[in-house]
Design an enzyme around this catalytic site. Structure first.
Site, PDB file in Angstrom:
ATOM      1  N   CYS A 322     -14.836 -21.641 -33.796  1.00 35.30           N
ATOM      2  CA  CYS A 322     -14.757 -20.824 -32.578  1.00 35.30           C
ATOM      3  C   CYS A 322     -14.674 -19.340 -32.909  1.00 35.30           C
ATOM      4  CB  CYS A 322     -13.566 -21.245 -31.723  1.00 35.30           C
ATOM      5  SG  CYS A 322     -11.953 -21.090 -32.533  1.00 35.30           S
ATOM      6  N   HIS A 488      -7.147 -20.914 -30.483  1.00 39.26           N
ATOM      7  CA  HIS A 488      -8.583 -20.791 -30.215  1.00 39.26           C
ATOM      8  C   HIS A 488      -8.952 -19.313 -30.116  1.00 39.26           C
ATOM      9  CE1 HIS A 488     -12.441 -22.309 -28.934  1.00 39.26           C
ATOM     10  NE2 HIS A 488     -12.380 -21.716 -27.746  1.00 39.26           N
ATOM     11  N   ASN A 508     -14.757 -17.658 -23.596  1.00 41.03           N
ATOM     12  CA  ASN A 508     -14.519 -18.861 -24.385  1.00 41.03           C
ATOM     13  C   ASN A 508     -15.825 -19.251 -25.066  1.00 41.03           C
ATOM     14  OD1 ASN A 508     -14.033 -21.442 -25.370  1.00 41.03           O
ATOM     15  ND2 ASN A 508     -12.894 -22.109 -23.569  1.00 41.03           N
TER      16      ASN A 508
END
Length: 843
Positions: A322, A488, A508
């Site tokens: 990520c 994250h 995201n």
């Protein structure tokens, strides 16, 4: 800091976004009219995103939000149509199409070599193109296609023959081979392997993506294309070349430094290229869904490297990277916003404009900043797909666009495979861009939230930095309520302060799942009409389309997020240099709480009469991906205000700049100096050192400076280690105990000359639980006028040192002791001298 000249507008340029939106919309309509639904969906979505962001950035275009909504609606309609016709979403290229694309690429590469005067290379490429055209002609019954390839083959063959006639035998270069079968040049010199020979003295200099991080030479006061001046020596030392050679082996594969000769890498082949290193290891989730390895022609109908560099089209799948995908997103946004190539410039092959292009032959080269320098990474275009033909790696929403997948594959190859355990955006962005990494912990006691917000707000909108945020540990219930993913990384796309409200726009990398708290798209209470108007944000429009992008207030960010990662544009600094070195495991103690005499040390001399910014970046080289998952190497860079002298004790004097040892590969130390011509000592520090580490020390400054490694003048000349012990009567303690002190061990040193400039370094190592020291008595001096007696100073735990400079030849007695009597234990007495000496133990 100096201003690199970026405009300081508040947010992305609305005019640029409007133009992007209009251009994307026109392409979407064209694709829609020709029933190219997949492309139309991509361009409608990009058009909507560009217009919505233009609206949020202050656009005055009438009905801009309504237009964006129309494009979103049409994209959703086309998705429904394609869902009823899966084949429309999975059109691919035929084998004849693939062969034709390769033939055209071979001819294009041949033309380029031809234009540059590389006759033999052009002939080879023309010949391979002819052979491939003949293969296509013989393998099809399509008369039109046969005629087309026949014409191409004829043209290529004619040009190849013309070139052969021009290359007379006299002009041809005959390879020379030595008896050891090593290639030699025309002068009879052996060509060095791995490209490392260029490091030793080449005048060539390769710049990073922003032109500020050299990796071949450091020419003194040589100005690069970016205006950054690289200061230092003319070439790397043998030690530095060895360091770069050793750390070229990363996860069992070799990644050599990127040299200018690599710009001539060959990318055209008559058959598809396959990476000699084989397929990448898959992650556990990929293995569960894996169908096969596929090339772009297996899942695309018109592959392209780049269609639109967009942060909104990037989608992460099931690879645990990520932070890397977030890094791609903000780099892509930077390119579009400031119209300056940041990451597209590192992908090859490229056209004459420097834009990366699709290679139907399947070979790509990516230039990554790894272990201190730019390195070349070669990959093929095999990508993992599942049983339904869906990609199992990160990708663009446009199936025909490959830059996201190729960049990720290159980085994952260096990191050991798709089963990469994960890193952070500081590391990933530095690898992609060479920008300076800084880590800001929001849970740190010294975190100044107001100051930090203002700093990021100002610098981000000037184009000085790239920013990502990482959440901390969240339990499942908390994460579900907040709409956030624990530990994250999120890309920061915008930051604003409007009507007293401090807000950040985040993305995201999953391209879905958004924040559910204050200022989310469903929070109509906080999104007052006044605030909506000020930011040109329509929550209802945002509700229609979940692309993982959301606004969050700063207080909520501090509560749920843990770290801010900032990567700074090195062009903020006019001067830079770097050094590569090794710190052996055997050098110095495991913990440097008492003694740092064997720690690597550097003299930093600033040459300025005005306030200056100096940033020192220590980078530990990583050669095994397990170092990310279970890294126990904690590093820091200490700064001492001692005029550049060697430091022996960690806290005497106290560090001018100290810091927490961290297990990240990068440690940044920042100095903002008002003193004139200040000189400092930089000390590399590591907590519980167990292993040899290779590292790069890079300095960036707004003023001229010099950086030199402090070499102990005594070491590696005349040295001797004496092993002794305090036991029984010989554990006599210090001079406070005269009755027993006289019984301590004594070592007699003889310097047999009449010089008065002799130098001796004496170090005593004892048990950490004891305070130790020693005294030196001059028994006889060959030249009168020296000292009679001196000591190592205050007693210290485990270690003391004394430098004797400009002493005459003669006889000297050294008596080591503990502070208190009867403190028994072993010790080492190290003697290092600039001249020969003899030593004997007399008690």
């Amino acid at each position: 800091m100096t201003d690199p000249g970026f405009d300081g507008n508040n947010g992305a340029d609305p005019d640029t976004l409007e133009k992007d939106g209009i251009s994307f919309a026109q392409q979407a309509v064209t694709c829609d009219q020709h029933n190219k639904h997949s492309m139309a969906i991509f361009f409608y979505t990009e058009a909507a995103q560009a217009l919505l962001n233009a609206a949020m950035s202050g656009s005055k275009m009438p009905g801009i939000v309504d237009k964006a909504q129309q494009y979103i609606t049409r994209a959703e309609e086309l998705k429904k149509i394609n869902s009823r016709n899966p084949q429309a979403m999975n059109q691919t290229m035929s084998s004849h199409q693939c062969d034709m694309e390769r033939a055209k690429f071979l001819l294009k590469q041949a033309f380029e070599e031809d234009e540059m005067g590389n006759g033999q290379e052009a002939i080879d490429l023309y010949t391979e193109a002819v052979e491939l055209c003949l293969k296509i002609r013989n393998g099809t019954k399509d008369a039109a296609l046969q005629e087309k390839v026949k014409k191409l083959a004829s043209q290529a063959l004619d040009r190849a023959e013309d070139l052969k006639k021009k290359l007379s035998p006299k002009s041809e270069v005959t390879p020379v081979v030595t008896p050891t079968n090593k290639p030699m040049n025309s002068a009879g010199k052996v060509v060095p392997p791995l490209g490392f020979g260029a490091f030793a003295g080449s005048d060539d200099e390769e710049q990073g993506s922003q032109g500020s991080v050299p990796n071949v030479t450091r020419a003194r006061s040589q100005k690069g294309t970016s205006g950054v001046i690289n200061v230092g020596r003319n070439a790397y030392t043998k030690e530095e070349i060895d360091v770069l050679r050793i750390t070229s082996d990363v996860n069992g594969r070799l990644y050599v430094p990127f040299l200018s000769v690599d710009m001539k890498e060959r990318f055209a082949f008559p058959v598809p290229f396959s990476d000699k290193d084989g397929k990448l290891a898959l992650s556990p989730k990929q293995k569960q869904n894996f169908g096969r390895w596929a090339r772009p022609e297996d899942f695309c109908d018109d592959p392209k490297m780049i269609i639109a560099v967009s942060s909104f089209s990037i989608r992460q799948t099931i690879v645990s990277d990520c932070s890397f995908v977030a890094s791609l997103a903000i780099s892509a946004q930077y390119e579009r916003r400031f119209k300056k190539k940041l990451i597209t410039s590192i992908v090859y092959p490229q056209n004459k404009n420097g834009d990366p292009v699709y290679n139907p032959c399947g070979k790509y080269m990516v230039k990554l900043n790894i272990n201190g320098v730019l390195r070349k990474v070669i990959v093929d275009d095999f990508l993992p797909i599942d049983q339904h033909g869906e990609l199992l790696c990160s990708y663009s929403n446009n199936r025909n666009e490959l830059w996201v997948s190729i960049l990720e594959k290159a980085y994952m190859k260096v990191m050991g495979g798709y089963d990469f355990p994960g890193s952070n955006s500081n590391i990933d962005l530095n690898a992609l861009t060479g920008w300076i990494p800084e880590r800001v912990s929001m849970s740190n006691d010294i975190f100044d939230k107001d100051k930090e917000f203002k700093r990021i707000l100002d610098r981000f909108h000037k184009g000085h930095c790239l920013v990502t945020m990482a959440t901390g540990d969240l339990n499942d219930a908390e994460a579900d309520r907040a709409g956030l993913v624990p530990t994250h990384a999120y890309a920061m796309l915008d930051i604003r302060e409007v009507k007293g409200k401090r807000l950040l726009m985040l993305k995201n990398p999953w391209n879905h799942l958004r924040w559910k708290g204050r200022y989310c798209e469903n929070d109509l209470t906080n999104w007052t009409p006044e605030l909506q108007k000020a930011l040109n944000y329509d929550p209802k429009s945002a509700q229609m389309f979940d692309n993982g992008v959301f606004w969050i207030d700063y207080e909520s960010l501090i509560h749920f997020y843990d770290v801010i990662y900032i990567n700074w544009n090195p062009e903020l600094f006019k001067y830079t240099t770097c050094m590569h070195s090794t710190w052996q495991a055997k050098e110095g103690p495991k913990k440097d709480r008492y003694n740092i005499s064997d720690n690597p040390q550097y003299r930093l001399e600033l040459k300025s009469n005005q306030p200056s910014a100096v940033w020192c970046l220590l980078t530990r080289h990583i050669t095994d991906k397990n170092d990310f998952a279970d890294n126990r190497e904690f590093i820091a860079l200490l700064v001492y205000d001692t005029g550049g002298k060697k430091i022996f004790y960690p806290h005497d004097p106290p560090p001018y700049k100290d810091g927490v040892r961290i297990n990240s590969p990068h440690y940044l130390c920042k100095l903002i100096e008002n003193k004139k011509n200040a000189t400092y000592t930089l000390v590399v520090s590591q907590y519980e050192k167990n292993n040899t580490i290779h590292y790069t020390l890079r300095v960036f400054a707004t003023c001229e400076f010099s950086l030199t490694k402090i070499v102990d003048p005594y070491k590696k000349q005349y040295e001797k280690r004496l092993t002794g012990q305090w036991k029984g009567a010989t554990a006599g303690g210090c001079s406070n105990y005269p009755d027993t002190h006289k019984n301590n061990p004594i070592y007699q040193v003889k310097i047999d000359n009449s010089n008065t400039d002799n130098c001796v370094l004496i170090e005593l190592f004892g048990p950490k639980e004891y305070s130790v020291g020693f005294e030196v008595v001059c028994v006889s001096a060959n030249v009168p006028g020296g000292f009679t007696k001196t000591t190592s100073g205050d007693f210290r735990r485990g270690y003391v040192v004394l430098q004797l400079d400009k002493i005459s030849g003669g006889i000297y007695n050294i008596s080591p002791c503990t502070f208190r009597p009867l403190e028994e234990g072993p010790f080492f007495l190290d003697l290092n001298s600039s001249v020969p000496f003899t030593v004997t133990q007399i008690r």
